[in-house]
Scaffold this motif. Structure first.
Motif, mmCIF file in Angstrom:
data_model
loop_
_atom_site.group_PDB
_atom_site.id
_atom_site.type_symbol
_atom_site.label_atom_id
_atom_site.label_comp_id
_atom_site.label_asym_id
_atom_site.label_seq_id
_atom_site.Cartn_x
_atom_site.Cartn_y
_atom_site.Cartn_z
ATOM 1 N N GLN A 7 61.215 81.398 59.089
ATOM 2 C CA GLN A 7 60.592 80.150 58.472
ATOM 3 C C GLN A 7 62.121 79.250 58.211
ATOM 4 N N ILE A 8 63.044 79.651 58.173
ATOM 5 C CA ILE A 8 64.474 79.091 58.081
ATOM 6 C C ILE A 8 64.742 78.314 59.310
ATOM 7 N N THR A 9 64.655 79.201 60.487
ATOM 8 C CA THR A 9 65.110 78.673 61.609
ATOM 9 C C THR A 9 64.010 77.873 62.498
ATOM 10 N N GLY A 10 62.608 77.901 61.810
ATOM 11 C CA GLY A 10 61.838 76.806 62.075
ATOM 12 C C GLY A 10 61.764 75.821 61.399
ATOM 13 N N PHE A 11 62.517 75.627 60.376
ATOM 14 C CA PHE A 11 62.742 74.448 59.438
ATOM 15 C C PHE A 11 63.912 73.872 60.013
ATOM 16 N N TYR A 12 64.983 74.594 60.020
ATOM 17 C CA TYR A 12 66.540 74.025 60.624
ATOM 18 C C TYR A 12 66.692 74.280 61.789
ATOM 19 N N GLY A 13 66.296 75.360 62.599
ATOM 20 C CA GLY A 13 66.908 75.583 63.680
ATOM 21 C C GLY A 13 68.217 76.411 63.682
ATOM 22 N N GLY A 14 69.131 76.494 64.644
ATOM 23 C CA GLY A 14 70.317 77.116 64.763
ATOM 24 C C GLY A 14 70.020 78.514 64.712
ATOM 25 N N SER A 15 71.186 79.119 64.396
ATOM 26 C CA SER A 15 71.188 80.735 64.627
ATOM 27 C C SER A 15 71.674 81.321 63.176
ATOM 28 N N VAL A 16 70.889 82.489 62.998
ATOM 29 C CA VAL A 16 71.039 83.014 61.606
ATOM 30 C C VAL A 16 71.688 84.524 61.878
ATOM 31 N N SER A 17 72.603 84.952 60.933
ATOM 32 C CA SER A 17 72.687 86.399 60.781
ATOM 33 C C SER A 17 72.919 86.521 59.393
ATOM 34 N N CYS A 18 72.612 87.864 59.064
ATOM 35 C CA CYS A 18 72.324 88.498 57.726
ATOM 36 C C CYS A 18 72.868 89.830 57.569
ATOM 37 N N SER A 19 73.214 90.078 56.301
ATOM 38 C CA SER A 19 73.744 91.216 55.831
ATOM 39 C C SER A 19 73.317 91.864 54.497
ATOM 40 N N LYS A 20 73.414 93.131 54.151
ATOM 41 C CA LYS A 20 73.153 93.660 52.875
ATOM 42 C C LYS A 20 74.077 94.441 52.225
ATOM 43 N N LYS B 261 72.492 88.691 52.226
ATOM 44 C CA LYS B 261 73.280 87.354 52.571
ATOM 45 C C LYS B 261 72.700 87.015 53.852
ATOM 46 N N ILE B 262 72.528 85.654 54.025
ATOM 47 C CA ILE B 262 72.149 84.761 55.164
ATOM 48 C C ILE B 262 73.196 84.025 55.452
ATOM 49 N N GLU B 263 73.388 83.578 56.558
ATOM 50 C CA GLU B 263 74.429 82.650 57.179
ATOM 51 C C GLU B 263 73.922 82.033 58.375
ATOM 52 N N SER C 251 64.440 94.464 45.100
ATOM 53 C CA SER C 251 65.316 95.298 45.462
ATOM 54 C C SER C 251 66.801 94.564 45.541
ATOM 55 N N TYR C 252 66.926 93.060 45.370
ATOM 56 C CA TYR C 252 67.872 92.488 45.242
ATOM 57 C C TYR C 252 68.242 91.868 44.074
ATOM 58 N N SER C 253 69.588 91.502 43.641
ATOM 59 C CA SER C 253 69.754 90.787 42.276
ATOM 60 C C SER C 253 70.540 89.343 42.690
ATOM 61 N N GLU C 254 70.628 89.009 43.929
ATOM 62 C CA GLU C 254 71.023 87.832 44.332
ATOM 63 C C GLU C 254 70.995 87.577 45.672
ATOM 64 N N ILE C 255 70.678 86.455 45.820
ATOM 65 C CA ILE C 255 70.642 85.792 47.420
ATOM 66 C C ILE C 255 72.125 85.205 47.657
ATOM 67 N N ARG C 256 72.753 85.390 48.860
ATOM 68 C CA ARG C 256 73.939 84.613 49.237
ATOM 69 C C ARG C 256 73.527 83.941 50.174
ATOM 70 N N THR C 257 73.798 82.719 50.348
ATOM 71 C CA THR C 257 73.771 81.790 51.457
ATOM 72 C C THR C 257 74.936 80.862 51.891
ATOM 73 N N VAL C 258 75.153 80.873 53.228
ATOM 74 C CA VAL C 258 76.230 80.238 53.782
ATOM 75 C C VAL C 258 75.809 79.298 54.923
ATOM 76 N N VAL C 259 76.429 78.256 54.925
ATOM 77 C CA VAL C 259 75.937 77.093 56.063
ATOM 78 C C VAL C 259 77.480 76.639 56.607
ATOM 79 N N ASN C 260 77.164 76.993 57.839
ATOM 80 C CA ASN C 260 78.397 76.687 58.706
ATOM 81 C C ASN C 260 78.102 75.425 59.275
ATOM 82 N N PHE C 261 78.940 74.272 59.253
ATOM 83 C CA PHE C 261 78.509 73.019 59.787
ATOM 84 C C PHE C 261 79.395 72.825 61.154
ATOM 85 N N GLY C 262 79.049 72.135 62.103
ATOM 86 C CA GLY C 262 79.583 71.938 63.399
ATOM 87 C C GLY C 262 80.985 71.151 63.285
ATOM 88 N N SER C 263 81.169 70.536 62.228
ATOM 89 C CA SER C 263 82.616 69.883 61.694
ATOM 90 C C SER C 263 83.471 70.996 61.524
#
Length: 255
Positions: A57-70, A81-83, A118-130
């Motif tokens: 859903q995220i890539t469908g809305f924003y495109g780009g590449s996604v990496s994640c970890s737990k 965590k999603i980046e 299963s999770y107590s928090e969601i960590r999100t990072v966006v890396n901009f082209g700049s």
């Protein structure tokens, strides 16, 4: 943006987003990255079907590449965590980075079912082209609150679509002292403005933020855009985060 209805301009103070160092980032990745073989119920990439659906859903809305970890947040509590990187849509909307980071978090969380416990928090990072970065951590109980309040937003938009403007009043509480206004006057302004905007197709969320008004009052702000046949318009709804009632304290035709 095209013409919008200016009802009341709400001044908010946003909390700043911090970013971790590259050294810490590498250390975290080496310690908490998803590994194979995957546990039962997970795919080869270590994600459940619901988690993968959230990523899609995220890539469908924003495109780009996604990496994640737990990993472990504290004690036995876990985080997800999603980046997101290389997204032209996010790069072109850096002015609302706070909303975008939040929207990514809620898109992921809303796709989860039994995984939510299963999770107590969601960590999100966006890396901009700049080279800039926006980063935020959301506790899952706060995300549960946002999902519940989002139902109120959708109900209000539905009433706007059906032109049942007076039915919006019971969903608004103008006696909180957080935002001063009279909802009867607000409803009258909506009645005058709506006909010129065209029929409503759908509401597209842009995200949310927990903010502070100029009166130092806390609020939950959910924002997006209403797609219409004639003219799209920005739209946001505010809530008292300390209240357990599914009622809004204000709505505005602005982000």
């Amino acid at each position: 943006m095209k013409r919008v209805l200016a009802l009341v301009i709400l001044t908010v103070t946003l909390a700043s987003c911090g970013g971790g160092s590259e050294k810490n980032k590498k250390k975290e990745s080496s310690q908490t990255g998803i590994t194979s073989p995957a546990p039962a119920g997970q795919g080869a990439n270590g994600l459940t079907a619901n988690e993968q659906n959230g990523i899609n859903q995220i890539t469908g809305f924003y495109g780009g590449s996604v990496s994640c970890s737990k990993g472990l947040a504290s004690g036995s509590q876990k985080y997800f965590k999603i980046e997101v990187s290389k997204s032209g849509a996010l790069d072109s909307s850096m002015q609302i980075a706070e909303l975008s980071v939040a929207n990514i978090s809620i898109l992921l969380y809303s796709a989860l079912q039994e995984e939510r416990t299963s999770y107590s928090e969601i960590r999100t990072v966006v890396n901009f082209g700049s080279g800039q970065k926006a980063e935020r951590t959301y506790e899952t109980d706060k995300l549960d609150m946002v999902l519940a309040r989002m139902e109120v937003v959708i109900k209000i938009v539905g009433l706007l679509k059906d032109k049942k403007y007076d039915d919006i009043a019971p969903l608004l509480n103008d006696q909180t002292n957080i935002i001063t206004y009279k909802k009867s006057e607000l409803i009258n302004k909506i009645k005058k403005a709506e006909p010129g905007l065209g029929e409503i197709n759908q509401f597209i969320p842009y995200g949310f933020m927990f903010a502070t008004t100029d009166k130092q009052k806390n609020l939950l702000h959910i924002a997006g855009v209403i797609q219409r046949t004639t003219q799209n318009n920005e739209f946001s709804v505010d809530f008292d985060p300390s209240s357990t009632k599914n009622e809004a304290i204000f709505l505005n035709y602005k982000l």
